[in-house]
Write a protein that holds these residues in place. Sequence first.
Motif, short mmCIF file in Angstrom:
data_model
loop_
_atom_site.label_atom_id
_atom_site.label_comp_id
_atom_site.label_asym_id
_atom_site.label_seq_id
_atom_site.Cartn_x
_atom_site.Cartn_y
_atom_site.Cartn_z
N ARG A 23 4.68 9.66 -8.77
CA ARG A 23 5.47 8.66 -8.06
C ARG A 23 4.63 7.94 -7.00
NH1 ARG A 23 11.10 12.05 -7.30
NH2 ARG A 23 11.71 11.96 -9.48
N LEU A 24 3.77 8.70 -6.32
CA LEU A 24 2.90 8.08 -5.33
C LEU A 24 1.93 7.08 -5.98
CD1 LEU A 24 2.02 11.07 -2.96
CD2 LEU A 24 3.35 9.02 -2.40
N GLU A 25 1.45 7.40 -7.17
CA GLU A 25 0.56 6.48 -7.88
C GLU A 25 1.30 5.18 -8.23
OE1 GLU A 25 -0.96 8.70 -11.20
OE2 GLU A 25 -2.20 9.95 -9.91
N ILE A 26 2.56 5.29 -8.62
CA ILE A 26 3.36 4.10 -8.93
C ILE A 26 3.55 3.26 -7.66
CG2 ILE A 26 5.65 3.29 -9.60
CD1 ILE A 26 5.76 5.77 -11.51
N LEU A 27 3.89 3.94 -6.55
CA LEU A 27 4.06 3.21 -5.29
C LEU A 27 2.76 2.54 -4.86
CD1 LEU A 27 6.26 5.66 -3.18
CD2 LEU A 27 6.88 3.37 -3.97
N GLU A 28 1.64 3.24 -5.02
CA GLU A 28 0.36 2.67 -4.65
C GLU A 28 0.06 1.42 -5.47
OE1 GLU A 28 -4.04 4.38 -3.55
OE2 GLU A 28 -2.95 5.33 -5.20
N LYS A 29 0.37 1.47 -6.75
CA LYS A 29 0.14 0.31 -7.61
C LYS A 29 1.00 -0.88 -7.15
CE LYS A 29 0.17 -1.10 -12.43
NZ LYS A 29 0.47 -0.74 -13.80
N ILE A 30 2.25 -0.61 -6.83
CA ILE A 30 3.15 -1.67 -6.34
C ILE A 30 2.62 -2.26 -5.05
CG2 ILE A 30 5.45 -2.13 -5.39
CD1 ILE A 30 6.52 -0.04 -7.44
N ILE A 31 2.20 -1.39 -4.13
CA ILE A 31 1.71 -1.85 -2.84
C ILE A 31 0.45 -2.68 -2.99
CG2 ILE A 31 0.63 -1.02 -0.69
CD1 ILE A 31 2.80 1.17 -0.65
N LEU A 32 -0.46 -2.24 -3.85
CA LEU A 32 -1.71 -2.97 -4.03
C LEU A 32 -1.51 -4.31 -4.72
CD1 LEU A 32 -4.12 -0.06 -4.98
CD2 LEU A 32 -3.97 -1.28 -2.79
N GLU A 33 -0.47 -4.43 -5.53
CA GLU A 33 -0.20 -5.68 -6.24
C GLU A 33 0.57 -6.69 -5.39
OE1 GLU A 33 1.77 -4.49 -9.81
OE2 GLU A 33 -0.08 -3.80 -10.76
N ASN A 34 1.18 -6.25 -4.31
CA ASN A 34 1.99 -7.14 -3.48
C ASN A 34 1.38 -7.22 -2.08
OD1 ASN A 34 4.29 -7.76 -5.27
ND2 ASN A 34 4.50 -5.54 -5.25
N PRO A 35 0.83 -8.37 -1.73
CA PRO A 35 0.14 -8.52 -0.43
C PRO A 35 1.03 -8.25 0.79
CG PRO A 35 -0.07 -10.52 -1.78
CD PRO A 35 0.79 -9.57 -2.52
N GLU A 36 2.34 -8.44 0.64
CA GLU A 36 3.21 -8.23 1.81
C GLU A 36 3.29 -6.76 2.23
OE1 GLU A 36 6.26 -8.45 -1.64
OE2 GLU A 36 4.45 -9.51 -1.12
N TYR A 37 2.81 -5.84 1.37
CA TYR A 37 2.85 -4.40 1.67
C TYR A 37 1.49 -3.83 2.08
CZ TYR A 37 7.31 -4.64 -0.83
OH TYR A 37 8.57 -4.96 -1.25
N THR A 38 0.51 -4.67 2.36
CA THR A 38 -0.85 -4.18 2.63
C THR A 38 -0.90 -3.21 3.81
OG1 THR A 38 -1.33 -6.17 3.91
CG2 THR A 38 -2.06 -6.13 1.61
#
Length: 143
Positions: A23-38
């Motif tokens: 689940r953390l890997e999925i969240l990390e992928k989402i965060i890295l793909e969306n600049p607003e979550y940097t």
Amino acid sequence: MSGKESDDKLEEIIEKLDSVLRRLEILEKIILENPEYTDLSSSLRLLNLGVRAYGEPLKLLSRVKSAERYLKHSRIRRDEISRCIIQALALRGPLNISAITREVRSMRGKASRRTVRAKLQILRDEGIVRLVEGFGKRYELVE
């Protein structure tokens, strides 16, 4: 708590940790793909590192429990090199033949690569160790 119950509980905890890591890997992928979550990326990496650090001792404990079970076999009790191989894999995790040979040498003072390879084949045939998929030939205990 019996040995079987503690083994089941340990396996359940390891499965839950693996689920958290996925689940953390999925969240990390989402965060890295969306600049607003940097801003969250460094916190997520630290959390991921903490979960992995907690999981390693549990995996070591699981390997040690498997080794204890194998070391009770009469053939292995009488075979010092096989005992050393099992102990090395329990303590260090997956290893290649060279690393296993070094570990066996450190435990008993001498061991040839050819002898270690032959013992590994016997342990494979008995279902105690297996080849690990990936780069190079590495062996691990069957848990």
